[in-house]
Design a protein around this motif. Structure first.
Motif, PDB file in Angstrom:
ATOM      1  N   ALA A 122      54.479  16.035 -18.101  1.00  0.00           N
ATOM      2  CA  ALA A 122      55.050  14.832 -18.855  1.00  0.00           C
ATOM      3  C   ALA A 122      55.236  15.273 -20.293  1.00  0.00           C
ATOM      4  O   ALA A 122      56.072  14.716 -20.864  1.00  0.00           O
ATOM      5  CB  ALA A 122      54.238  13.564 -18.442  1.00  0.00           C
ATOM      6  N   LEU A 163      52.489  11.228 -14.816  1.00  0.00           N
ATOM      7  CA  LEU A 163      53.262   9.959 -14.778  1.00  0.00           C
ATOM      8  C   LEU A 163      52.197   8.771 -14.362  1.00  0.00           C
ATOM      9  O   LEU A 163      52.106   7.805 -14.824  1.00  0.00           O
ATOM     10  CB  LEU A 163      54.345   9.932 -14.288  1.00  0.00           C
ATOM     11  CG  LEU A 163      55.515  10.603 -14.821  1.00  0.00           C
ATOM     12  CD1 LEU A 163      56.852  10.337 -13.891  1.00  0.00           C
ATOM     13  CD2 LEU A 163      55.923  10.297 -16.462  1.00  0.00           C
ATOM     14  N   ASP A 195      59.920   8.608  -9.045  1.00  0.00           N
ATOM     15  CA  ASP A 195      60.144   9.730  -9.463  1.00  0.00           C
ATOM     16  C   ASP A 195      60.847  10.497  -8.428  1.00  0.00           C
ATOM     17  O   ASP A 195      60.594  10.843  -7.368  1.00  0.00           O
ATOM     18  CB  ASP A 195      58.862  10.512  -9.723  1.00  0.00           C
ATOM     19  CG  ASP A 195      58.793  11.907 -10.378  1.00  0.00           C
ATOM     20  OD1 ASP A 195      60.118  11.887 -11.190  1.00  0.00           O
ATOM     21  OD2 ASP A 195      57.936  12.674 -10.373  1.00  0.00           O
ATOM     22  N   LEU A 251      57.885   8.919 -22.435  1.00  0.00           N
ATOM     23  CA  LEU A 251      56.581   8.189 -22.421  1.00  0.00           C
ATOM     24  C   LEU A 251      56.351   6.943 -23.183  1.00  0.00           C
ATOM     25  O   LEU A 251      55.615   6.329 -22.974  1.00  0.00           O
ATOM     26  CB  LEU A 251      55.683   9.559 -23.261  1.00  0.00           C
ATOM     27  CG  LEU A 251      55.608  10.600 -22.239  1.00  0.00           C
ATOM     28  CD1 LEU A 251      54.683  11.561 -22.729  1.00  0.00           C
ATOM     29  CD2 LEU A 251      55.258  10.381 -20.783  1.00  0.00           C
ATOM     30  N   ILE A 262      54.497  16.736 -13.045  1.00  0.00           N
ATOM     31  CA  ILE A 262      54.968  15.705 -13.908  1.00  0.00           C
ATOM     32  C   ILE A 262      54.631  14.224 -13.298  1.00  0.00           C
ATOM     33  O   ILE A 262      54.176  13.466 -13.983  1.00  0.00           O
ATOM     34  CB  ILE A 262      56.405  15.757 -14.121  1.00  0.00           C
ATOM     35  CG1 ILE A 262      56.910  17.045 -14.872  1.00  0.00           C
ATOM     36  CG2 ILE A 262      57.054  14.575 -14.885  1.00  0.00           C
ATOM     37  CD1 ILE A 262      58.379  17.158 -15.002  1.00  0.00           C
TER      38      ILE A 262
END
Length: 275
Positions: free
Chosen positions: A29, A60, A48, A37, A56
């Protein structure tokens, strides 16, 4: 009864060879979604899209602890890569589903954040994809996308074989219906998908490979992808290159990596759109 239009067909040019997954698992991320972010907070629901091997995704999930991340991929085989990563980390707030971004099987207004990293460059209809991402995003939520722009890649020293690598990849991706210059088109696509201009925050960021270990890693990964992954097969089968041509490109990557002044910049476009 209304018949839903046929879903456009996607071709994932890179495939899932180990050399491809090696680079995808490097992503976090922090190095791949830093622009998003500040918009994340505990308790949110995140979708996602095109989660890949899930590195990633799991990051998250940590950022929205108390909430959930729903990770989707186009096939069960691809989705299992992310499932394995979540299991390896012990991440428990991730759900999984097979889904096509052109026709997401979720109700309207389902998620606070809808995210896609390096996805729109590969889909057949990026505008339709963004419309679907917007549809499943709650009002006031955000749709975020980041895509590389191969035409903006720059490197030093000049190595002719790398020019050929870029030409070959752009030709192949385009022949598969992809968009290798997607990064520069994200705002254009978002506007076409119905987002208001003042609701779109546009930015750009880069990965830079210059220090010796980074150069070696990046170059060897691309050298092997050029000769061993599904792209190698496609280059030859479509008549874009001979095997000897691909070997020359791979040698060029290794030559570049051996230069102390070697530098490679991978540029990405980014958008955060308020639904």
């Amino acid at each position: 009864m209304t018949t839903r239009p046929e879903t456009p067909q996607n071709t994932y040019t890179h495939g899932h060879h180990e050399t491809v997954l090696r680079s995808h698992r490097w992503r976090t991320a922090e190095n791949s979604a830093a622009y998003l972010l500040p918009r994340l907070s505990p308790g949110q629901s995140v979708l996602d899209v095109g989660c890949g091997p899930g590195t990633i995704t799991a990051d998250l999930a940590d950022r929205v602890a108390g909430g959930t991340v729903t990770a989707v991929e186009i096939t069960a085989e691809a989705l299992k890569l992310a499932q394995d990563e979540a299991a390896r980390r012990g991440t428990e707030n991730v759900r999984f589903a097979v889904a096509d971004v052109h026709a997401l099987d979720f109700p309207d207004d389902s998620f606070d954040v809808v995210h896609a990293h390096q996805v729109l460059q590969h889909v057949a209809d990026p505008v339709l994809a963004l419309k679907e991402m917007r549809r499943v995003c709650k009002p006031g939520g955000v749709v975020a996308a980041r895509d590389s722009d191969y035409g903006g890649f720059r490197w030093f020293p000049e190595v002719p074989a790398l020019d050929e690598w870029l030409r070959l990849y752009q030709t192949l991706a385009t022949s598969n219906g992809g968009h290798p210059d997607a990064g520069r088109r994200l705002r254009h696509w978002a506007l076409a998908a119905g987002f208001a201009g003042d609701a779109i925050a546009s930015s750009a960021s880069s990965w830079v490979f210059a220090e010796e270990p980074d150069r070696r890693w990046w170059a060897e990964m691309w050298a092997e992808r050029t000769t061993k992954s599904s792209t190698a097969t496609q280059y030859v089968e479509k008549g874009f290159a001979y095997v000897d041509d691909l070997d020359t490109v791979a040698a060029g990557w290794r030559k570049w990596a051996g230069q102390d002044d070697g530098w490679f910049n991978v540029v990405h476009g980014e958008i955060v759109c308020v639904a």
